[in-house]
Design a protein around this motif. Structure first.
Motif, PDB file in Angstrom:
ATOM      1  N   TYR A   1     -10.300 -15.812   7.622  1.00 45.53           N
ATOM      2  CA  TYR A   1      -9.112 -15.239   8.233  1.00 45.53           C
ATOM      3  C   TYR A   1      -8.831 -13.902   7.562  1.00 45.53           C
ATOM      4  CZ  TYR A   1      -8.357 -20.000   9.918  1.00 45.53           C
ATOM      5  OH  TYR A   1      -8.507 -21.227  10.513  1.00 45.53           O
ATOM      6  N   TRP A   2      -8.287 -12.958   8.373  1.00 46.78           N
ATOM      7  CA  TRP A   2      -8.076 -11.614   7.877  1.00 46.78           C
ATOM      8  C   TRP A   2      -6.655 -11.149   8.146  1.00 46.78           C
ATOM      9  CZ3 TRP A   2     -11.844  -9.195   5.152  1.00 46.78           C
ATOM     10  CH2 TRP A   2     -13.137  -9.706   5.249  1.00 46.78           C
ATOM     11  N   GLY A   3      -6.153 -10.340   7.226  1.00 45.80           N
ATOM     12  CA  GLY A   3      -4.914  -9.635   7.472  1.00 45.80           C
ATOM     13  C   GLY A   3      -5.173  -8.359   8.239  1.00 45.80           C
ATOM     14  N   GLN A   4      -4.099  -7.644   8.519  1.00 45.93           N
ATOM     15  CA  GLN A   4      -4.205  -6.430   9.334  1.00 45.93           C
ATOM     16  C   GLN A   4      -4.597  -5.212   8.522  1.00 45.93           C
ATOM     17  OE1 GLN A   4      -1.417  -7.583   8.124  1.00 45.93           O
ATOM     18  NE2 GLN A   4      -0.335  -5.796   7.323  1.00 45.93           N
ATOM     19  N   GLY A   5      -4.513  -5.320   7.203  1.00 50.18           N
ATOM     20  CA  GLY A   5      -4.890  -4.219   6.329  1.00 50.18           C
ATOM     21  C   GLY A   5      -3.702  -3.366   5.917  1.00 50.18           C
ATOM     22  N   THR A   6      -3.825  -2.776   4.743  1.00 47.23           N
ATOM     23  CA  THR A   6      -2.812  -1.846   4.245  1.00 47.23           C
ATOM     24  C   THR A   6      -3.516  -0.649   3.623  1.00 47.23           C
ATOM     25  OG1 THR A   6      -0.802  -1.638   2.889  1.00 47.23           O
ATOM     26  CG2 THR A   6      -2.568  -2.999   1.983  1.00 47.23           C
ATOM     27  N   GLN A   7      -3.010   0.527   3.934  1.00 53.13           N
ATOM     28  CA  GLN A   7      -3.668   1.765   3.482  1.00 53.13           C
ATOM     29  C   GLN A   7      -3.265   2.076   2.050  1.00 53.13           C
ATOM     30  OE1 GLN A   7      -5.853   4.022   5.192  1.00 53.13           O
ATOM     31  NE2 GLN A   7      -6.026   4.931   3.151  1.00 53.13           N
ATOM     32  N   VAL A   8      -4.266   2.384   1.239  1.00 57.32           N
ATOM     33  CA  VAL A   8      -4.053   2.890  -0.115  1.00 57.32           C
ATOM     34  C   VAL A   8      -4.701   4.264  -0.190  1.00 57.32           C
ATOM     35  CG1 VAL A   8      -4.605   2.612  -2.558  1.00 57.32           C
ATOM     36  CG2 VAL A   8      -3.920   0.620  -1.183  1.00 57.32           C
ATOM     37  N   THR A   9      -3.913   5.254  -0.563  1.00 58.28           N
ATOM     38  CA  THR A   9      -4.409   6.613  -0.697  1.00 58.28           C
ATOM     39  C   THR A   9      -4.125   7.102  -2.108  1.00 58.28           C
ATOM     40  OG1 THR A   9      -3.992   7.065   1.644  1.00 58.28           O
ATOM     41  CG2 THR A   9      -4.313   8.961   0.193  1.00 58.28           C
ATOM     42  N   VAL A  10      -5.190   7.512  -2.791  1.00 57.34           N
ATOM     43  CA  VAL A  10      -5.066   8.011  -4.160  1.00 57.34           C
ATOM     44  C   VAL A  10      -5.356   9.507  -4.127  1.00 57.34           C
ATOM     45  CG1 VAL A  10      -5.768   7.760  -6.557  1.00 57.34           C
ATOM     46  CG2 VAL A  10      -5.860   5.787  -5.009  1.00 57.34           C
ATOM     47  N   SER A  11      -4.327  10.293  -4.346  1.00 50.14           N
ATOM     48  CA  SER A  11      -4.468  11.738  -4.211  1.00 50.14           C
ATOM     49  C   SER A  11      -3.353  12.435  -4.966  1.00 50.14           C
ATOM     50  CB  SER A  11      -4.419  12.135  -2.737  1.00 50.14           C
ATOM     51  OG  SER A  11      -4.441  13.541  -2.598  1.00 50.14           O
ATOM     52  N   SER A  12      -3.689  13.608  -5.488  1.00 51.15           N
ATOM     53  CA  SER A  12      -2.664  14.414  -6.150  1.00 51.15           C
ATOM     54  C   SER A  12      -2.063  15.412  -5.173  1.00 51.15           C
ATOM     55  CB  SER A  12      -3.255  15.131  -7.357  1.00 51.15           C
ATOM     56  OG  SER A  12      -4.388  15.874  -6.967  1.00 51.15           O
TER      57      SER A  12
ATOM     58  N   ASN B   1      -4.706  -0.764 -11.313  1.00 49.59           N
ATOM     59  CA  ASN B   1      -4.354   0.213 -12.335  1.00 49.59           C
ATOM     60  C   ASN B   1      -5.421   1.293 -12.428  1.00 49.59           C
ATOM     61  OD1 ASN B   1      -2.082  -1.390 -13.019  1.00 49.59           O
ATOM     62  ND2 ASN B   1      -3.289  -2.557 -14.497  1.00 49.59           N
ATOM     63  N   SER B   2      -5.073   2.389 -13.063  1.00 50.37           N
ATOM     64  CA  SER B   2      -6.017   3.496 -13.273  1.00 50.37           C
ATOM     65  C   SER B   2      -6.707   3.879 -11.977  1.00 50.37           C
ATOM     66  CB  SER B   2      -7.055   3.108 -14.333  1.00 50.37           C
ATOM     67  OG  SER B   2      -6.435   2.765 -15.545  1.00 50.37           O
ATOM     68  N   LEU B   3      -5.921   4.051 -10.952  1.00 49.34           N
ATOM     69  CA  LEU B   3      -6.484   4.317  -9.627  1.00 49.34           C
ATOM     70  C   LEU B   3      -7.183   5.670  -9.574  1.00 49.34           C
ATOM     71  CD1 LEU B   3      -3.642   2.754  -7.537  1.00 49.34           C
ATOM     72  CD2 LEU B   3      -6.063   2.184  -7.294  1.00 49.34           C
ATOM     73  N   LYS B   4      -8.248   5.704  -8.796  1.00 51.23           N
ATOM     74  CA  LYS B   4      -9.069   6.895  -8.643  1.00 51.23           C
ATOM     75  C   LYS B   4      -9.089   7.311  -7.175  1.00 51.23           C
ATOM     76  CE  LYS B   4     -12.230   5.055 -12.155  1.00 51.23           C
ATOM     77  NZ  LYS B   4     -13.639   4.674 -12.441  1.00 51.23           N
ATOM     78  N   PRO B   5      -9.374   8.562  -6.885  1.00 53.84           N
ATOM     79  CA  PRO B   5      -9.468   8.980  -5.481  1.00 53.84           C
ATOM     80  C   PRO B   5     -10.462   8.128  -4.683  1.00 53.84           C
ATOM     81  CG  PRO B   5      -9.357  10.900  -6.891  1.00 53.84           C
ATOM     82  CD  PRO B   5      -9.471   9.716  -7.806  1.00 53.84           C
ATOM     83  N   GLU B   6     -11.514   7.676  -5.317  1.00 50.76           N
ATOM     84  CA  GLU B   6     -12.512   6.861  -4.614  1.00 50.76           C
ATOM     85  C   GLU B   6     -12.016   5.454  -4.291  1.00 50.76           C
ATOM     86  OE1 GLU B   6     -12.965   8.572  -7.462  1.00 50.76           O
ATOM     87  OE2 GLU B   6     -14.306   7.487  -8.846  1.00 50.76           O
ATOM     88  N   ASP B   7     -10.839   5.104  -4.769  1.00 51.72           N
ATOM     89  CA  ASP B   7     -10.222   3.826  -4.380  1.00 51.72           C
ATOM     90  C   ASP B   7      -9.500   3.929  -3.039  1.00 51.72           C
ATOM     91  OD1 ASP B   7      -9.354   3.376  -7.820  1.00 51.72           O
ATOM     92  OD2 ASP B   7     -10.968   2.351  -6.730  1.00 51.72           O
ATOM     93  N   THR B   8      -9.411   5.121  -2.498  1.00 49.33           N
ATOM     94  CA  THR B   8      -8.751   5.321  -1.205  1.00 49.33           C
ATOM     95  C   THR B   8      -9.480   4.540  -0.116  1.00 49.33           C
ATOM     96  OG1 THR B   8      -7.910   7.497  -1.802  1.00 49.33           O
ATOM     97  CG2 THR B   8      -8.152   7.030   0.544  1.00 49.33           C
ATOM     98  N   ALA B   9      -8.741   3.690   0.583  1.00 48.22           N
ATOM     99  CA  ALA B   9      -9.331   2.830   1.599  1.00 48.22           C
ATOM    100  C   ALA B   9      -8.229   2.010   2.259  1.00 48.22           C
ATOM    101  CB  ALA B   9     -10.352   1.878   0.973  1.00 48.22           C
TER     102      ALA B   9
ATOM    103  N   GLY C   1       0.816  -1.206   0.000  1.00 47.82           N
ATOM    104  CA  GLY C   1       0.000   0.000   0.000  1.00 47.82           C
ATOM    105  C   GLY C   1       0.852   1.258   0.000  1.00 47.82           C
ATOM    106  N   GLY C   2       0.178   2.401  -0.138  1.00 45.82           N
ATOM    107  CA  GLY C   2       0.899   3.667  -0.115  1.00 45.82           C
ATOM    108  C   GLY C   2       0.101   4.769  -0.755  1.00 45.82           C
ATOM    109  N   LEU C   3       0.792   5.835  -1.053  1.00 42.39           N
ATOM    110  CA  LEU C   3       0.206   7.018  -1.680  1.00 42.39           C
ATOM    111  C   LEU C   3       0.530   7.001  -3.173  1.00 42.39           C
ATOM    112  CD1 LEU C   3      -1.130   9.856  -1.530  1.00 42.39           C
ATOM    113  CD2 LEU C   3       1.162  10.760  -1.017  1.00 42.39           C
ATOM    114  N   VAL C   4      -0.495   7.189  -3.982  1.00 42.11           N
ATOM    115  CA  VAL C   4      -0.301   7.191  -5.431  1.00 42.11           C
ATOM    116  C   VAL C   4      -1.185   8.264  -6.039  1.00 42.11           C
ATOM    117  CG1 VAL C   4      -2.075   5.403  -5.795  1.00 42.11           C
ATOM    118  CG2 VAL C   4      -0.235   5.691  -7.478  1.00 42.11           C
ATOM    119  N   GLN C   5      -0.752   8.823  -7.150  1.00 45.89           N
ATOM    120  CA  GLN C   5      -1.543   9.845  -7.838  1.00 45.89           C
ATOM    121  C   GLN C   5      -2.666   9.202  -8.637  1.00 45.89           C
ATOM    122  OE1 GLN C   5       1.123  12.268 -10.174  1.00 45.89           O
ATOM    123  NE2 GLN C   5       1.675  13.526  -8.415  1.00 45.89           N
TER     124      GLN C   5
END
Length: 115
Positions: free
Chosen positions: A104-115, A83-91, A9-13
């Motif tokens: 079973y669940w993982g701990q989660g990873t943050q994805v932030t789509v923002s310019s 691919n083609s990530l949108k701001p609404e994919d932020t979660a 996960g991470g920050l992507v435009q």
């Protein structure tokens, strides 16, 4: 005991790409159905992609054509290519393993789509 560890996960435009990975341990990976869920702030967790033990895949309409789920049984890992990530994919994105009524669940990873 099954353990799931997400990464990637991470920050992507907007318009960019990320690949999430989920490493599975503690049982026989190949018999589990695997899925990726996400939960945006203030919203319910939703299933966005899944792959069965036989390799059949399914996608939510919101990600169809942009996201691809895959599994590597030799590496005990499931991936989500986004691919083609949108701001609404932020979660927060969660990996899920399912077998005979047990989740079973993982701990989660943050994805932030923002310019």
């Amino acid at each position: 005991q099954v353990q799931l560890v997400e990464s990637g996960g991470g920050l992507v435009q907007p318009g960019g790409s990320l690949r999430l990975s989920c490493a599975f341990s503690g049982s026989r990976f190949s018999i589990f159905a695997m899925g990726w869920y996400r939960q945006a702030q203030g919203k319910q967790r939703e299933l966005i992609a899944s792959v069965t033990s036989a390799g059949s895949t399914g996608y939510a309409d919101s990600v169809k054509g942009r996201f691809t789920i895959s599994r590597d049984n030799a590496r005990n890992t499931v991936y989500l290519q986004m691919n083609s990530l949108k701001p609404e994919d932020t979660a927060v994105y969660y990996c899920n393993a399912y077998f005979v009524g047990i989740d079973y669940w993982g701990q989660g990873t943050q994805v932030t789509v923002s310019s």
